[in-house]
Design a protein around this motif. Sequence first.
Motif, mmCIF file in Angstrom:
data_model
loop_
_atom_site.group_PDB
_atom_site.id
_atom_site.type_symbol
_atom_site.label_atom_id
_atom_site.label_comp_id
_atom_site.label_asym_id
_atom_site.label_seq_id
_atom_site.Cartn_x
_atom_site.Cartn_y
_atom_site.Cartn_z
ATOM 1 N N THR A 162 -1.022 4.274 -0.609
ATOM 2 C CA THR A 162 -2.251 3.998 0.146
ATOM 3 C C THR A 162 -2.650 2.536 0.024
ATOM 4 O O THR A 162 -3.018 1.896 1.013
ATOM 5 C CB THR A 162 -3.396 4.906 -0.360
ATOM 6 N N VAL A 163 -2.546 1.989 -1.194
ATOM 7 C CA VAL A 163 -2.886 0.579 -1.406
ATOM 8 C C VAL A 163 -1.942 -0.321 -0.625
ATOM 9 O O VAL A 163 -2.366 -1.275 0.040
ATOM 10 C CB VAL A 163 -2.859 0.234 -2.916
ATOM 11 N N PHE A 164 -0.623 -0.015 -0.668
ATOM 12 C CA PHE A 164 0.344 -0.822 0.074
ATOM 13 C C PHE A 164 0.091 -0.751 1.580
ATOM 14 O O PHE A 164 0.213 -1.750 2.289
ATOM 15 C CB PHE A 164 1.776 -0.395 -0.244
ATOM 16 N N ASN A 165 -0.248 0.429 2.094
ATOM 17 C CA ASN A 165 -0.553 0.561 3.522
ATOM 18 C C ASN A 165 -1.777 -0.255 3.897
ATOM 19 O O ASN A 165 -1.821 -0.888 4.960
ATOM 20 C CB ASN A 165 -0.751 2.031 3.886
ATOM 21 N N LEU A 166 -2.794 -0.239 3.021
ATOM 22 C CA LEU A 166 -4.006 -1.023 3.271
ATOM 23 C C LEU A 166 -3.689 -2.515 3.261
ATOM 24 O O LEU A 166 -4.165 -3.256 4.132
ATOM 25 C CB LEU A 166 -5.067 -0.687 2.221
ATOM 26 N N LEU A 167 -2.873 -2.946 2.294
ATOM 27 C CA LEU A 167 -2.485 -4.358 2.246
ATOM 28 C C LEU A 167 -1.671 -4.750 3.471
ATOM 29 O O LEU A 167 -1.828 -5.849 4.005
ATOM 30 C CB LEU A 167 -1.686 -4.637 0.972
ATOM 31 N N SER A 168 -0.806 -3.851 3.922
ATOM 32 C CA SER A 168 -0.001 -4.131 5.115
ATOM 33 C C SER A 168 -0.883 -4.271 6.354
ATOM 34 O O SER A 168 -0.693 -5.178 7.166
ATOM 35 C CB SER A 168 1.017 -3.006 5.309
ATOM 36 N N LEU A 169 -1.866 -3.371 6.485
ATOM 37 C CA LEU A 169 -2.795 -3.447 7.616
ATOM 38 C C LEU A 169 -3.620 -4.727 7.560
ATOM 39 O O LEU A 169 -3.808 -5.409 8.574
ATOM 40 C CB LEU A 169 -3.706 -2.218 7.612
ATOM 41 N N THR A 170 -4.080 -5.084 6.354
ATOM 42 C CA THR A 170 -4.852 -6.314 6.180
ATOM 43 C C THR A 170 -4.003 -7.529 6.520
ATOM 44 O O THR A 170 -4.474 -8.463 7.185
ATOM 45 C CB THR A 170 -5.365 -6.420 4.730
ATOM 46 N N GLY A 171 -2.746 -7.522 6.072
ATOM 47 C CA GLY A 171 -1.839 -8.625 6.383
ATOM 48 C C GLY A 171 -1.603 -8.777 7.874
ATOM 49 O O GLY A 171 -1.579 -9.893 8.398
ATOM 50 N N THR A 172 -1.452 -7.646 8.572
ATOM 51 C CA THR A 172 -1.260 -7.689 10.030
ATOM 52 C C THR A 172 -2.492 -8.264 10.723
ATOM 53 O O THR A 172 -2.371 -9.097 11.636
ATOM 54 C CB THR A 172 -0.955 -6.283 10.567
ATOM 55 N N ASP A 179 18.260 4.696 -5.195
ATOM 56 C CA ASP A 179 18.681 3.319 -4.918
ATOM 57 C C ASP A 179 17.497 2.553 -4.371
ATOM 58 O O ASP A 179 16.660 3.104 -3.643
ATOM 59 C CB ASP A 179 19.807 3.288 -3.871
ATOM 60 N N THR A 180 17.437 1.256 -4.686
ATOM 61 C CA THR A 180 16.311 0.446 -4.203
ATOM 62 C C THR A 180 16.288 0.377 -2.676
ATOM 63 O O THR A 180 15.232 0.265 -2.071
ATOM 64 C CB THR A 180 16.384 -0.984 -4.772
ATOM 65 N N ALA A 181 17.445 0.469 -2.032
ATOM 66 C CA ALA A 181 17.502 0.382 -0.570
ATOM 67 C C ALA A 181 16.914 1.621 0.095
ATOM 68 O O ALA A 181 16.504 1.579 1.251
ATOM 69 C CB ALA A 181 18.938 0.188 -0.116
ATOM 70 N N THR A 182 16.855 2.752 -0.627
ATOM 71 C CA THR A 182 16.393 3.993 -0.001
ATOM 72 C C THR A 182 15.027 4.434 -0.524
ATOM 73 O O THR A 182 14.611 5.547 -0.262
ATOM 74 C CB THR A 182 17.403 5.124 -0.268
ATOM 75 N N GLN A 183 14.343 3.572 -1.268
ATOM 76 C CA GLN A 183 13.055 3.975 -1.826
ATOM 77 C C GLN A 183 11.965 3.952 -0.769
ATOM 78 O O GLN A 183 11.737 2.949 -0.121
ATOM 79 C CB GLN A 183 12.661 3.054 -2.984
ATOM 80 N N SER A 184 11.310 5.089 -0.603
ATOM 81 C CA SER A 184 10.117 5.184 0.230
ATOM 82 C C SER A 184 9.393 6.461 -0.177
ATOM 83 O O SER A 184 9.978 7.379 -0.749
ATOM 84 C CB SER A 184 10.465 5.209 1.722
ATOM 85 N N TRP A 185 8.103 6.502 0.105
ATOM 86 C CA TRP A 185 7.276 7.648 -0.277
ATOM 87 C C TRP A 185 7.818 8.935 0.325
ATOM 88 O O TRP A 185 7.937 9.955 -0.338
ATOM 89 C CB TRP A 185 5.858 7.369 0.160
ATOM 90 N N ARG A 186 8.162 8.917 1.607
ATOM 91 C CA ARG A 186 8.656 10.121 2.286
ATOM 92 C C ARG A 186 9.979 10.599 1.680
ATOM 93 O O ARG A 186 10.179 11.791 1.489
ATOM 94 C CB ARG A 186 8.841 9.846 3.783
ATOM 95 N N LYS A 187 10.874 9.676 1.393
ATOM 96 C CA LYS A 187 12.170 10.064 0.838
ATOM 97 C C LYS A 187 12.018 10.652 -0.556
ATOM 98 O O LYS A 187 12.748 11.568 -0.929
ATOM 99 C CB LYS A 187 13.113 8.866 0.828
ATOM 100 N N VAL A 188 11.068 10.135 -1.335
ATOM 101 C CA VAL A 188 10.812 10.687 -2.667
ATOM 102 C C VAL A 188 10.305 12.116 -2.535
ATOM 103 O O VAL A 188 10.736 13.014 -3.270
ATOM 104 C CB VAL A 188 9.810 9.808 -3.443
ATOM 105 N N GLU A 189 9.389 12.355 -1.589
ATOM 106 C CA GLU A 189 8.863 13.713 -1.374
ATOM 107 C C GLU A 189 9.967 14.679 -0.953
ATOM 108 O O GLU A 189 10.042 15.809 -1.448
ATOM 109 C CB GLU A 189 7.769 13.690 -0.296
ATOM 110 N N ILE A 190 10.820 14.253 -0.033
ATOM 111 C CA ILE A 190 11.915 15.106 0.450
ATOM 112 C C ILE A 190 12.883 15.422 -0.691
ATOM 113 O O ILE A 190 13.292 16.569 -0.877
ATOM 114 C CB ILE A 190 12.648 14.423 1.631
ATOM 115 N N MET A 191 13.236 14.382 -1.466
ATOM 116 C CA MET A 191 14.140 14.578 -2.596
ATOM 117 C C MET A 191 13.533 15.538 -3.623
ATOM 118 O O MET A 191 14.211 16.432 -4.132
ATOM 119 C CB MET A 191 14.433 13.225 -3.257
#
Length: 198
Positions: A78-88, A41-53
């Motif tokens: 990694t790219v999204f984390n970098l963009l998030s850090l840059t945005g902050t 589901d789009t509400a539960t998508q995350s890197w960690r949840k994909v790995e666990i599943m």
Amino acid sequence: VEFISRDTALEQLKAWMKRQSGIFEHLRENPLSDLYEIRLDTATQSWRKVEIMAAQVEAMEAIDTVEYGQEWLGRITTVFNLLSLTGTAMCGVFFMASVFIVANTNRLLFSSRRDEFEIMRLVGATDGFIKAPFYISGLIQGALGGLLGLAGLYGMYAVVVANMDQGLTGALFQVRFLPLWSWGGIIVGGLFAGWLGC
């Protein structure tokens, strides 16, 4: 979860590779295997949840291998984390810039009206009475700045969404505007920057 038999998978592959149909002419047997396609589901998508599943599915006896684009997903994360850090970091820079702009504007206004404030003090006005309009104008400037920023951001979002290929984005990810709580955060941040500048 959707089960796809090896025969169905081969038919889908042939349909996708119509221009390279010569590849399939000399196949003696179907090289593909049966598979289960799992979508989150789009509400539960995350890197960690994909790995666990993936780990949970791979632990099942009937499953030989699990493929979910581990390398690709890791790079995208990694790219999204970098963009998030840059945005902050950019938010912090813009916040400090707005505080200094409001502070300098009020300082110039205060200097230009110094004689008026001296007269007001002589007739009994308190410092709070003199400063209150500056705080109010700073809060209004901050709120308007937050609203204008949101309006500009929404305009860019609308242009980007209008020019995106909906078939591609629907399959890979959904493009959404900021959630409501972040709207409030931006406006409150603008109010705080205006007040702090005063």
